[in-house]
Motif scaffolding. Structure first.
Motif, PDB file in Angstrom:
ATOM      1  N   VAL A 107       0.808  -1.452  -0.241  1.00  0.00           N
ATOM      2  CA  VAL A 107       0.163  -0.163  -0.032  1.00  0.00           C
ATOM      3  C   VAL A 107       0.689   1.394   0.283  1.00  0.00           C
ATOM      4  N   LEU A 108       2.070   1.281   1.153  1.00  0.00           N
ATOM      5  CA  LEU A 108       2.720   2.585   0.662  1.00  0.00           C
ATOM      6  C   LEU A 108       3.408   2.616  -0.621  1.00  0.00           C
ATOM      7  N   LEU A 109       4.000   1.877  -0.885  1.00  0.00           N
ATOM      8  CA  LEU A 109       4.729   2.184  -2.392  1.00  0.00           C
ATOM      9  C   LEU A 109       4.069   1.783  -3.356  1.00  0.00           C
ATOM     10  N   GLY A 110       2.405   1.675  -3.788  1.00  0.00           N
ATOM     11  CA  GLY A 110       1.690   2.405  -4.188  1.00  0.00           C
ATOM     12  C   GLY A 110       1.096   3.165  -4.339  1.00  0.00           C
ATOM     13  N   GLY A 111       0.732   3.953  -3.052  1.00  0.00           N
ATOM     14  CA  GLY A 111       0.201   4.764  -2.535  1.00  0.00           C
ATOM     15  C   GLY A 111       1.380   5.987  -3.290  1.00  0.00           C
ATOM     16  N   ALA A 112       2.426   5.632  -2.876  1.00  0.00           N
ATOM     17  CA  ALA A 112       3.570   6.835  -3.176  1.00  0.00           C
ATOM     18  C   ALA A 112       3.937   7.225  -4.454  1.00  0.00           C
ATOM     19  N   ALA A 113       3.679   5.854  -5.300  1.00  0.00           N
ATOM     20  CA  ALA A 113       3.498   6.246  -6.673  1.00  0.00           C
ATOM     21  C   ALA A 113       2.395   6.960  -7.071  1.00  0.00           C
ATOM     22  N   ALA A 114       1.100   6.131  -6.816  1.00  0.00           N
ATOM     23  CA  ALA A 114       0.183   7.840  -7.033  1.00  0.00           C
ATOM     24  C   ALA A 114      -0.070   9.099  -6.985  1.00  0.00           C
ATOM     25  N   ALA A 115       0.390   9.289  -5.188  1.00  0.00           N
ATOM     26  CA  ALA A 115       0.730  10.124  -4.581  1.00  0.00           C
ATOM     27  C   ALA A 115       1.718  11.112  -5.452  1.00  0.00           C
ATOM     28  N   VAL A 116       2.620  10.732  -5.950  1.00  0.00           N
ATOM     29  CA  VAL A 116       3.678  11.598  -6.984  1.00  0.00           C
ATOM     30  C   VAL A 116       2.842  11.918  -8.178  1.00  0.00           C
ATOM     31  N   THR A 117       2.723  11.227  -9.067  1.00  0.00           N
ATOM     32  CA  THR A 117       2.084  11.206 -10.295  1.00  0.00           C
ATOM     33  C   THR A 117       0.758  12.049 -10.749  1.00  0.00           C
ATOM     34  N   TYR A 118       0.735  11.985  -8.919  1.00  0.00           N
ATOM     35  CA  TYR A 118      -0.746  12.983  -9.226  1.00  0.00           C
ATOM     36  C   TYR A 118      -0.497  14.705  -8.597  1.00  0.00           C
ATOM     37  N   ALA A 119       0.791  14.847  -8.199  1.00  0.00           N
ATOM     38  CA  ALA A 119       1.279  15.838  -7.757  1.00  0.00           C
ATOM     39  C   ALA A 119       2.223  16.347  -8.849  1.00  0.00           C
ATOM     40  N   VAL A 120       2.713  15.524 -10.066  1.00  0.00           N
ATOM     41  CA  VAL A 120       3.060  16.376 -11.229  1.00  0.00           C
ATOM     42  C   VAL A 120       1.737  16.658 -12.218  1.00  0.00           C
ATOM     43  N   GLY A 121       1.236  16.055 -11.808  1.00  0.00           N
ATOM     44  CA  GLY A 121      -0.466  16.020 -12.463  1.00  0.00           C
ATOM     45  C   GLY A 121      -1.085  17.392 -12.584  1.00  0.00           C
ATOM     46  N   THR A 122      -1.338  17.616 -11.192  1.00  0.00           N
ATOM     47  CA  THR A 122      -1.812  18.629 -10.661  1.00  0.00           C
ATOM     48  C   THR A 122      -1.001  20.148 -11.212  1.00  0.00           C
ATOM     49  N   LEU A 123       0.482  20.108 -10.866  1.00  0.00           N
ATOM     50  CA  LEU A 123       1.536  21.163 -11.700  1.00  0.00           C
ATOM     51  C   LEU A 123       1.059  21.632 -13.171  1.00  0.00           C
ATOM     52  N   ILE A 124       0.706  20.427 -13.596  1.00  0.00           N
ATOM     53  CA  ILE A 124       1.171  20.864 -15.206  1.00  0.00           C
ATOM     54  C   ILE A 124       0.049  20.865 -15.186  1.00  0.00           C
ATOM     55  N   GLY A 125      -1.264  20.298 -14.335  1.00  0.00           N
ATOM     56  CA  GLY A 125      -2.791  21.247 -14.885  1.00  0.00           C
ATOM     57  C   GLY A 125      -3.161  22.391 -14.514  1.00  0.00           C
ATOM     58  N   VAL A 126      -2.227  22.913 -13.759  1.00  0.00           N
ATOM     59  CA  VAL A 126      -2.284  24.635 -13.712  1.00  0.00           C
ATOM     60  C   VAL A 126      -1.804  25.306 -14.176  1.00  0.00           C
ATOM     61  N   SER A 127      -0.459  24.716 -14.830  1.00  0.00           N
ATOM     62  CA  SER A 127       0.490  25.803 -15.187  1.00  0.00           C
ATOM     63  C   SER A 127      -0.050  25.406 -17.048  1.00  0.00           C
ATOM     64  N   VAL A 128      -0.591  24.741 -17.252  1.00  0.00           N
ATOM     65  CA  VAL A 128      -1.596  24.782 -18.345  1.00  0.00           C
ATOM     66  C   VAL A 128      -3.116  26.042 -18.556  1.00  0.00           C
ATOM     67  N   ALA A 129      -2.775  25.801 -17.924  1.00  0.00           N
ATOM     68  CA  ALA A 129      -4.855  27.052 -16.659  1.00  0.00           C
ATOM     69  C   ALA A 129      -4.499  27.420 -17.262  1.00  0.00           C
TER      70      ALA A 129
END
Length: 207
Positions: free
Chosen positions: A185-207
């Motif tokens: 759970v921790l390893l999978g959750g860490a991967a999801a958290a990192v990509t979610y953070a990157v997606g959020t940053l990209i979404g903010v910059s594109v917007a």
């Protein structure tokens, strides 16, 4: 499971229309399944091709230099603790059968054993189905819902599946269940958290 969970969470972090998340999840599932299938097929097929080459090579060596091959095998067994006479007896017994001698030489010199090499087609299909099953879990909630409900359902279903997987691994390896489940759970959750953070940053910059 982790691959598509991270992909879905990464795309969801950019807050796109729901159909974009579904498209990304399906694309990730298909691409990953075919990638794993091809990789596994090539891996097993390559082992078989190496085995075929070694069989032909060792047959030639037995014809051209049988005493050298006997010496190689004898030295291997002596290094493992057999006495010289004992190793010689084992080798002579093996060399009474040419096919057995070839298999033994390949195993001892190269580490290949035909019994441990499965079918490349079976391996490829197995990898395809396994990846598809895992990758479908984070995608399913987005096929029946959207927005926050789909997001949280996808995350919880994926983490729950990872916990079950970790539990199964812990049972097989005689480890504490809590350790196996929490690790996954921790390893999978860490991967999801990192990509979610990157997606959020990209979404903010594109917007």
């Amino acid at each position: 499971l982790v691959s598509n969970l991270a992909l879905v969470m990464g795309v969801a972090g950019a807050n796109p229309p729901p159909e974009i998340i579904v498209l990304a999840g399906i694309a990730g599932l298909i691409a990953g399944a075919f990638s794993m299938a091809v990789g596994e097929y090539i891996s097993v097929q390559s082992q078989r091709e190496l085995l075929d080459y070694q069989v032909a090579f060792q047959r030639k060596q037995l014809r051209d230099a049988p005493d050298q091959e006997r010496r190689i095998l004898t030295d291997i067994y002596v290094a493992r603790g057999l006495s010289e006479p004992g190793a010689v007896r084992v080798v002579e017994a093996a060399f009474d059968d040419g096919d057995r001698a070839v298999r033994l030489l390949i195993y001892e010199e190269v580490g290949l054993d035909e019994r441990s090499i499965g079918s490349p087609i079976t391996a490829g299909i197995g990898s395809f189905l396994a990846f598809t099953l895992g990758a479908f879990i984070p995608l399913l909630p987005y096929l029946i819902a959207s927005g926050s409900p789909a997001f949280y359902a996808s995350l919880l279903a994926s983490l729950g599946a990872l916990a079950l997987l970790g539990t199964g691994i812990a049972v097989l390896t005689r480890r504490p269940v809590w350790y196996g489940a929490s690790r996954q759970v921790l390893l999978g959750g860490a991967a999801a958290a990192v990509t979610y953070a990157v997606g959020t940053l990209i979404g903010v910059s594109v917007a």
